[in-house]
Design a protein around this motif. Structure first.
Motif, PDB file in Angstrom:
ATOM      1  N   ILE A   1      -6.558  -3.299  -4.558  1.00 59.84           N
ATOM      2  CA  ILE A   1      -6.924  -4.535  -5.252  1.00 59.84           C
ATOM      3  C   ILE A   1      -7.887  -4.222  -6.376  1.00 59.84           C
ATOM      4  CG2 ILE A   1      -8.048  -6.767  -4.974  1.00 59.84           C
ATOM      5  CD1 ILE A   1      -6.908  -5.385  -1.835  1.00 59.84           C
TER       6      ILE A   1
ATOM      7  N   PRO B   1     -18.297  -6.317  -7.074  1.00 58.59           N
ATOM      8  CA  PRO B   1     -17.154  -6.226  -7.972  1.00 58.59           C
ATOM      9  C   PRO B   1     -17.593  -5.921  -9.399  1.00 58.59           C
ATOM     10  CG  PRO B   1     -17.630  -8.507  -7.488  1.00 58.59           C
ATOM     11  CD  PRO B   1     -18.540  -7.694  -6.634  1.00 58.59           C
TER      12      PRO B   1
ATOM     13  N   PHE C   1      -1.902 -13.291 -13.100  1.00 59.24           N
ATOM     14  CA  PHE C   1      -2.670 -12.147 -12.618  1.00 59.24           C
ATOM     15  C   PHE C   1      -3.444 -12.461 -11.349  1.00 59.24           C
ATOM     16  CE2 PHE C   1      -6.432  -9.363 -12.689  1.00 59.24           C
ATOM     17  CZ  PHE C   1      -5.781  -8.145 -12.628  1.00 59.24           C
TER      18      PHE C   1
ATOM     19  N   LYS D   1      -6.225  -2.456  -9.139  1.00 59.85           N
ATOM     20  CA  LYS D   1      -5.412  -3.326  -9.991  1.00 59.85           C
ATOM     21  C   LYS D   1      -6.290  -4.118 -10.951  1.00 59.85           C
ATOM     22  CE  LYS D   1      -2.065  -7.133  -9.681  1.00 59.85           C
ATOM     23  NZ  LYS D   1      -0.953  -6.506 -10.439  1.00 59.85           N
ATOM     24  N   ILE D   2      -7.370  -4.608 -10.416  1.00 61.22           N
ATOM     25  CA  ILE D   2      -8.253  -5.413 -11.255  1.00 61.22           C
ATOM     26  C   ILE D   2      -8.904  -4.553 -12.335  1.00 61.22           C
ATOM     27  CG2 ILE D   2     -10.364  -6.781 -11.263  1.00 61.22           C
ATOM     28  CD1 ILE D   2      -9.617  -7.606  -8.373  1.00 61.22           C
TER      29      ILE D   2
ATOM     30  N   ALA E   1     -19.326  -1.200  -3.714  1.00 61.77           N
ATOM     31  CA  ALA E   1     -19.893  -2.480  -3.315  1.00 61.77           C
ATOM     32  C   ALA E   1     -21.270  -2.249  -2.701  1.00 61.77           C
ATOM     33  CB  ALA E   1     -18.980  -3.170  -2.304  1.00 61.77           C
TER      34      ALA E   1
ATOM     35  N   LEU F   1      -1.682  -9.252  -3.452  1.00 60.45           N
ATOM     36  CA  LEU F   1      -1.934  -7.850  -3.106  1.00 60.45           C
ATOM     37  C   LEU F   1      -3.026  -7.750  -2.050  1.00 60.45           C
ATOM     38  CD1 LEU F   1      -1.496  -4.837  -3.600  1.00 60.45           C
ATOM     39  CD2 LEU F   1      -3.120  -4.989  -5.496  1.00 60.45           C
ATOM     40  N   PHE F   2      -4.033  -8.580  -2.225  1.00 57.71           N
ATOM     41  CA  PHE F   2      -5.129  -8.572  -1.260  1.00 57.71           C
ATOM     42  C   PHE F   2      -4.618  -8.888   0.141  1.00 57.71           C
ATOM     43  CE2 PHE F   2      -8.057 -11.208   1.207  1.00 57.71           C
ATOM     44  CZ  PHE F   2      -9.084 -10.308   1.416  1.00 57.71           C
TER      45      PHE F   2
ATOM     46  N   GLU G   1      -1.253 -12.546  -8.402  1.00 56.01           N
ATOM     47  CA  GLU G   1      -0.801 -11.204  -8.074  1.00 56.01           C
ATOM     48  C   GLU G   1      -1.871 -10.453  -7.286  1.00 56.01           C
ATOM     49  OE1 GLU G   1       0.295  -9.181 -11.641  1.00 56.01           O
ATOM     50  OE2 GLU G   1       1.692 -10.760 -12.250  1.00 56.01           O
ATOM     51  N   VAL G   2      -3.066 -10.603  -7.750  1.00 58.74           N
ATOM     52  CA  VAL G   2      -4.148  -9.892  -7.081  1.00 58.74           C
ATOM     53  C   VAL G   2      -4.362 -10.431  -5.672  1.00 58.74           C
ATOM     54  CG1 VAL G   2      -6.627  -9.460  -7.097  1.00 58.74           C
ATOM     55  CG2 VAL G   2      -5.329  -9.261  -9.208  1.00 58.74           C
TER      56      VAL G   2
ATOM     57  N   ASP H   1      -8.998   1.415  -2.940  1.00 59.09           N
ATOM     58  CA  ASP H   1      -8.702   0.007  -2.754  1.00 59.09           C
ATOM     59  C   ASP H   1      -7.730  -0.457  -3.844  1.00 59.09           C
ATOM     60  OD1 ASP H   1      -8.597  -2.665  -2.494  1.00 59.09           O
ATOM     61  OD2 ASP H   1     -10.752  -3.018  -2.560  1.00 59.09           O
TER      62      ASP H   1
ATOM     63  N   SER I   1     -14.672  -8.910  -2.088  1.00 56.35           N
ATOM     64  CA  SER I   1     -15.529  -9.160  -3.240  1.00 56.35           C
ATOM     65  C   SER I   1     -14.733  -9.029  -4.538  1.00 56.35           C
ATOM     66  CB  SER I   1     -16.711  -8.200  -3.240  1.00 56.35           C
ATOM     67  OG  SER I   1     -16.288  -6.889  -3.525  1.00 56.35           O
ATOM     68  N   SER I   2     -13.694  -8.233  -4.486  1.00 55.67           N
ATOM     69  CA  SER I   2     -12.896  -8.045  -5.696  1.00 55.67           C
ATOM     70  C   SER I   2     -12.149  -9.302  -6.087  1.00 55.67           C
ATOM     71  CB  SER I   2     -11.886  -6.913  -5.499  1.00 55.67           C
ATOM     72  OG  SER I   2     -12.547  -5.680  -5.383  1.00 55.67           O
ATOM     73  N   ILE I   3     -11.784 -10.082  -5.104  1.00 56.51           N
ATOM     74  CA  ILE I   3     -11.068 -11.313  -5.445  1.00 56.51           C
ATOM     75  C   ILE I   3     -12.000 -12.519  -5.433  1.00 56.51           C
ATOM     76  CG2 ILE I   3      -8.884 -10.437  -4.517  1.00 56.51           C
ATOM     77  CD1 ILE I   3      -9.363 -12.419  -2.145  1.00 56.51           C
TER      78      ILE I   3
ATOM     79  N   LYS J   1      -1.681  -8.547   1.322  1.00 61.02           N
ATOM     80  CA  LYS J   1      -0.847  -7.469   1.859  1.00 61.02           C
ATOM     81  C   LYS J   1      -1.717  -6.320   2.348  1.00 61.02           C
ATOM     82  CE  LYS J   1       3.432  -8.153  -0.656  1.00 61.02           C
ATOM     83  NZ  LYS J   1       4.152  -7.841  -1.912  1.00 61.02           N
ATOM     84  N   ASP J   2      -2.662  -5.976   1.514  1.00 62.81           N
ATOM     85  CA  ASP J   2      -3.484  -4.806   1.848  1.00 62.81           C
ATOM     86  C   ASP J   2      -4.446  -5.104   2.986  1.00 62.81           C
ATOM     87  OD1 ASP J   2      -4.351  -2.047   1.028  1.00 62.81           O
ATOM     88  OD2 ASP J   2      -6.258  -3.111   0.843  1.00 62.81           O
TER      89      ASP J   2
ATOM     90  N   GLY K   1     -15.105  -4.805   0.304  1.00 65.91           N
ATOM     91  CA  GLY K   1     -14.902  -4.487  -1.108  1.00 65.91           C
ATOM     92  C   GLY K   1     -13.722  -5.253  -1.679  1.00 65.91           C
ATOM     93  N   SER K   2     -12.688  -5.329  -0.892  1.00 62.65           N
ATOM     94  CA  SER K   2     -11.508  -6.073  -1.342  1.00 62.65           C
ATOM     95  C   SER K   2     -11.834  -7.544  -1.498  1.00 62.65           C
ATOM     96  CB  SER K   2     -10.372  -5.892  -0.335  1.00 62.65           C
ATOM     97  OG  SER K   2     -10.034  -4.528  -0.216  1.00 62.65           O
TER      98      SER K   2
ATOM     99  N   ASN L   1      -0.065 -10.767 -18.316  1.00 59.17           N
ATOM    100  CA  ASN L   1      -0.117 -11.057 -16.882  1.00 59.17           C
ATOM    101  C   ASN L   1      -0.502 -12.513 -16.650  1.00 59.17           C
ATOM    102  OD1 ASN L   1      -1.182  -8.060 -17.334  1.00 59.17           O
ATOM    103  ND2 ASN L   1      -0.076  -8.163 -15.383  1.00 59.17           N
TER     104      ASN L   1
ATOM    105  N   THR M   1       0.820  -1.211   0.000  1.00 57.24           N
ATOM    106  CA  THR M   1       0.000   0.000   0.000  1.00 57.24           C
ATOM    107  C   THR M   1       0.849   1.254   0.000  1.00 57.24           C
ATOM    108  OG1 THR M   1      -0.082  -0.358   2.351  1.00 57.24           O
ATOM    109  CG2 THR M   1      -2.029  -0.915   1.083  1.00 57.24           C
TER     110      THR M   1
ATOM    111  N   LEU N   1     -11.321 -12.953 -12.592  1.00 49.38           N
ATOM    112  CA  LEU N   1      -9.891 -12.676 -12.491  1.00 49.38           C
ATOM    113  C   LEU N   1      -9.092 -13.664 -13.341  1.00 49.38           C
ATOM    114  CD1 LEU N   1      -9.398 -11.875  -8.695  1.00 49.38           C
ATOM    115  CD2 LEU N   1      -9.941 -10.344 -10.582  1.00 49.38           C
TER     116      LEU N   1
ATOM    117  N   ARG O   1      -3.273  -4.691   6.572  1.00 49.86           N
ATOM    118  CA  ARG O   1      -3.349  -3.327   7.104  1.00 49.86           C
ATOM    119  C   ARG O   1      -4.783  -2.988   7.529  1.00 49.86           C
ATOM    120  NH1 ARG O   1      -4.679   1.517   4.405  1.00 49.86           N
ATOM    121  NH2 ARG O   1      -4.984   0.217   2.567  1.00 49.86           N
TER     122      ARG O   1
END
Lengths: 719, 149
Positions: free
Chosen positions: A44, A136, B40, A47-48, A114, B47-48, B43-44, A42, B85-87, B50-51, B82-83, B37, A3, B29, B54
């Motif tokens: 993530i 998403p 990909f 990136k997506i 979301a 990243l998830f 990677e995502v 965000d 759901s993104s993955i 790691k983020d 949100g994160s 990628n 981050t 994804l 926090r």
């Protein structure tokens, strides 16, 4: 990539495979190369999205902080085609960002979150987001986001085309008139006329206009905080009363000039308009107005007739209308018919000229011969649909239709009504208390009008007096018609003016969607202002159609007669007024619309917007109101007509007037329409007919009458 | 058709979907993986994790406060959700939703309990996905893009 890295390199740009294309033309590979800015805290998601957008061959720039995104957008004004923004971000709310983008760059913005709550989605839409994606976010959704860009451009093109066509038509109109007059209609003249007025508000307004006309660009960077202060100041003042000077005082920011504030206020109003536009679209009634591009200019069946812009319509309508309305029997109807659109145009033009030179603005030329008036009325009615005329007694249905179909036409018609009254009433009954009312059509004028009310009133009074003597005599047509004005009538006239205003606004809308909204807003505020105060419908001296009235002459007329309170109060004239009103109003409307349109047109499209904005600045209360206003004005217009008719028929006038004022205050109130409808019942077709009949006889020739709508404040009215 | 390793990878993947750990977004994804990628998804997910570490620290800090700041907790969890759901981390996402519901009810105990569930899902998925990616790398990328049947 953690981050921290993201934070440091808040912005990263990745070019997709697609080659970039010029913003202007739509490249072959479109939408490849679409420049998209993605804002999301965000990483993530960022990136997506970046990857997805790249796969769509868009040129993607990502940004994790809204503030950075905003500054980047400011630096690279033309660097992006579309913005994709998250809703919840720690440094700046996505809606705020949306607001700023809408305010400053007018880029299509897609919100995403979301959170799929209806409220949030609605908030996005009302803040001007062109789309709202639920996270998403899926590839399928992103593949199609380019359509927002295309849609936006198409709308802009439409606006341009519309405005262009309007201009053309105006030019044609002018061409038919004397060339001299043609130029008089533009903004410059307005401004001059305004400057002559000494009302306080006008100063601010005038300045605003200047700004819009010169397209001054703000040199102040409106930071979030600054904008916040600005919004707070505007809210404190009330959007309708927020003038740059006061806002500046409230903000109390050193180095900020009133010009800066004025410019920003314009943008802000435009922004609000855009927002209101959304809601307007939602409502079916408004839709036509809202989508100026779609509805107005293009020929919508019913609308065309109504459109002020299309002068021709009235003419066409005339015969039919006359036939139907008069039906009844007017021998003279035909004669009235004789007047051609050109004539009307002339009338309009003269009006504009007059307006320019004097406060009176438009109003002046409009009085037409009684015949013309009749025609106008007919035109309106026809626009409305003959049926409606026939059904006047069944006001409800008709009106309902009217409102929907012809908000514009209707309002215009209404406006004109008062004038007509004058003409007619004079001839027959008015003598006792002839009241001439000048209706000022232009929005700008409106502003002025309010402050100027007193003056106008005097003028009106004068007019009234004159209207009898002068107008009748002087006017070649010989119709000087003074309306005996009852308070109720006045009220009506006010309402009418209000309507007119709204009308104008709608027209404007037609040209530019965003503008349109603003217009409405403007109108409503104005209306409200004028309404509370009783406006005098003033009939004016009428000149021959075709001839432009020298302003001086009109002015003279006004001056001569001293306005008498009594006349206003006198109700007696009401009956006659009805018929005449109907006819004249339409005229006025047309003229007004034309004038407005011209004024707008002259300046570039942008100018138009600005102007609208300027107008808004001083008067708009709330945008929301404005939206409602659209509907309301239409209804009001209808109401007015009804009222007019009623007045003619019944003593109800007083009541009506009361209602009107009330309505006016409400401006946007849909309820008003209902009230009017009720009144309509009283209204008899016969009355209208009779009125018409009378008019034709009376009317010697086509007489141009200027209508200035003056909103009279109750206070001002001489007791 | 595929090597045993590939089959094993496919089974692992299928299990992740069948057990509700992942949803359609994960497939999205996967479909984004290309020559540019090739890893990909991994990677995502990396990243998830790691983020989200926090974010979870923020949530834990907020949970230490008394009284609980439900507004803040809700905001943090919104970000976290949100994160997720993104993955396509389905189970984690549903726990996040539960957490936010408790926030809305101002239910401290519910929040604390649910957070533990979130944390557990977070850890479980990390292990499962870690294994899966490791296995995938060994098997090669061929089969990874097939949709769950």
């Amino acid at each position: 990539m953690n981050t921290d890295t993201v934070a440091k390199s808040a912005i990263s740009t990745a070019s997709s495979n697609g080659s970039r294309k010029g913003v202007d033309g739509i490249p072959d590979q479109f939408p490849a190369g679409l420049r998209v800015l993605v804002v999301d805290d965000d990483p993530i998601c960022l990136k997506i999205l970046e990857k997805m957008l790249q796969n769509c061959l868009y040129e993607v720039t990502t940004c994790s902080r809204a503030v950075v995104a905003l500054s980047m957008l400011r630096e690279r004004k033309d660097g992006f085609d579309l913005v994709l923004s998250d809703v919840y971000m720690p440094d700046m709310d996505g809606f705020k960002l949306l607001e700023h983008i809408g305010l400053e760059m007018d880029l299509p913005v897609i919100m995403m979150s979301a959170d799929d709550g209806k409220d949030v989605v609605m908030k996005g839409v009302t803040h001007g987001a062109c789309d709202y994606l639920i996270k998403p976010v899926r590839m399928e959704a992103l593949k199609n986001i380019w359509q927002h860009l295309v849609r936006k451009k198409r709308n802009e093109l439409k606006d341009l085309e519309h405005s262009g066509s309007v201009e053309d038509s105006d030019r044609n109109k002018r061409a038919s008139d004397d060339g001299d007059y043609a130029s008089s209609v533009n903004e410059g003249s307005w401004r001059n006329s305004k400057r002559r007025k000494d009302v306080k508000d006008e100063e601010d307004e005038g300045e605003e206009r200047e700004d819009s006309s010169t397209l001054k660009k703000p040199r102040v960077v409106w930071s979030v905080d600054l904008h916040q202060q600005f919004v707070a100041a505007v809210n404190q003042l009330g959007i309708d009363k927020a003038v740059p000077k006061k806002i500046l005082e409230l903000m109390n920011v050193p180095g900020l000039t009133r010009e800066n504030v004025a410019s920003h206020l314009q943008k802000y109003r435009l922004y609000l308009k855009r927002l209101s536009g959304v809601s307007q679209h939602q409502s079916g009634l408004n839709a036509p107005f809202v989508n100026p591009s779609d509805a107005h200019f293009s020929s919508l069946g019913s609308f065309d007739g109504l459109d002020i812009q299309t002068i021709a319509v009235p003419n066409q309508l005339q015969p039919e209308n006359l036939m139907t309305l008069q039906g009844i029997g007017r021998p003279n109807a035909t004669t009235g018919m004789g007047i051609t659109l050109v004539d009307q145009m002339n009338l309009l033009n003269p009006e504009s000229q007059i307006t320019n030179s004097s406060k009176l603005r438009y109003g002046v030329s409009q009085q037409q011969l009684s015949n013309k008036q009749v025609n106008l009325l007919h035109g309106l009615s026809t626009a409305m649909e003959p049926k409606q005329l026939m059904h006047l007694r069944q006001p409800v249905q008709t009106f309902g239709n009217m409102g929907l179909q012809v908000s514009e036409g209707g309002s215009n018609g209404f406006l004109s009504l008062p004038t007509q009254r004058t003409g007619t009433s004079h001839l027959d009954h008015m003598q006792g208390v002839p009241v001439s009312s000048s209706l000022t059509m232009q929005g700008a004028q409106h502003r002025q009008q309010v402050p100027v009310n007193q003056n106008q009133i005097q003028v009106d009074m004068l007019r009234q007096q004159r209207s009898r003597g002068h107008l009748l005599n002087e006017i070649a047509g010989g119709h000087a018609s003074s309306l005996p004005s009852s308070i109720g009538q006045q009220m009506l006239s006010n309402g009418a003016s209000g309507l007119v205003f709204s009308r104008n606004a709608s027209v404007v809308n037609g040209r530019s969607p965003s503008t349109g909204e603003g217009c409405f807003n403007n109108n409503s505020p104005y209306i409200s202002v004028s309404q509370p105060s009783i406006t005098f419908p003033v009939t004016h001296g009428t000149e021959l159609p075709g001839n432009g009235f020298p302003v001086a002459s009109t002015a003279g007329l006004f001056q001569e007669s001293i306005p008498t309170t009594g006349s206003l109060e006198a109700l007696g004239g009401a009956n006659h007024l009805k018929g005449s009103r109907g006819a004249i109003p339409s005229y006025d409307i047309f003229s007004e619309l034309q004038n407005k349109s011209q004024g707008w047109e002259l300046p570039s499209v942008n100018m138009t917007y600005n102007t609208a904005g300027a107008v808004n600045l001083s008067h708009n209360p709330d945008f929301a109101l404005g939206q409602q206003g659209l509907i309301g004005p239409q209804k009001n217009g209808l109401n007015i007509n009804e009222r007019a008719s009623r007045e003619g028929a019944d003593p109800l006038q007083n009541n009506l007037s009361g209602d009107n004022s009330f309505r006016i205050k409400a401006e946007g109130m849909p309820n008003l329409g209902g009230d009017n409808v009720l009144l309509n019942d009283h209204f008899g077709q016969d009355d209208v007919f009779t009125i018409y009949k009378q008019q034709p006889q009376e009317g010697i020739g086509p007489v141009e009458t200027e209508f200035s709508f003056d909103g009279f404040h109750m206070d001002n009215i001489p007791a | 058709m595929a090597s045993p390793l590939h089959r094993q990878v496919a089974n692992m993947r299928k299990a992740l979907f069948d057990q509700g750990f992942l949803d359609e977004q994960f497939v999205q994804l996967e479909e984004l993986q290309d020559d540019v990628n090739p890893n990909f998804v991994e990677e995502v997910v990396t990243l998830f994790y790691k983020d989200s570490a926090r974010t979870m620290l923020n949530i834990e800090a907020a949970l230490e406060q008394r009284p609980l700041d439900f507004g803040k907790l809700d905001a943090c969890m919104h970000t976290f959700k949100g994160s997720c759901s993104s993955i396509g981390a389905r189970r984690m996402k549903s726990e996040c939703s539960q957490f936010r519901e408790f926030c809305g009810e101002r239910n401290s105990e519910g929040c604390l309990k649910t957070y533990q569930l979130v944390k557990k899902e977070h850890e479980t998925l990390r292990k499962k996905l870690g294994n899966y990616f490791q296995m995938s790398r060994q098997a090669g990328p061929i089969e990874t893009a097939c949709r769950p049947k």
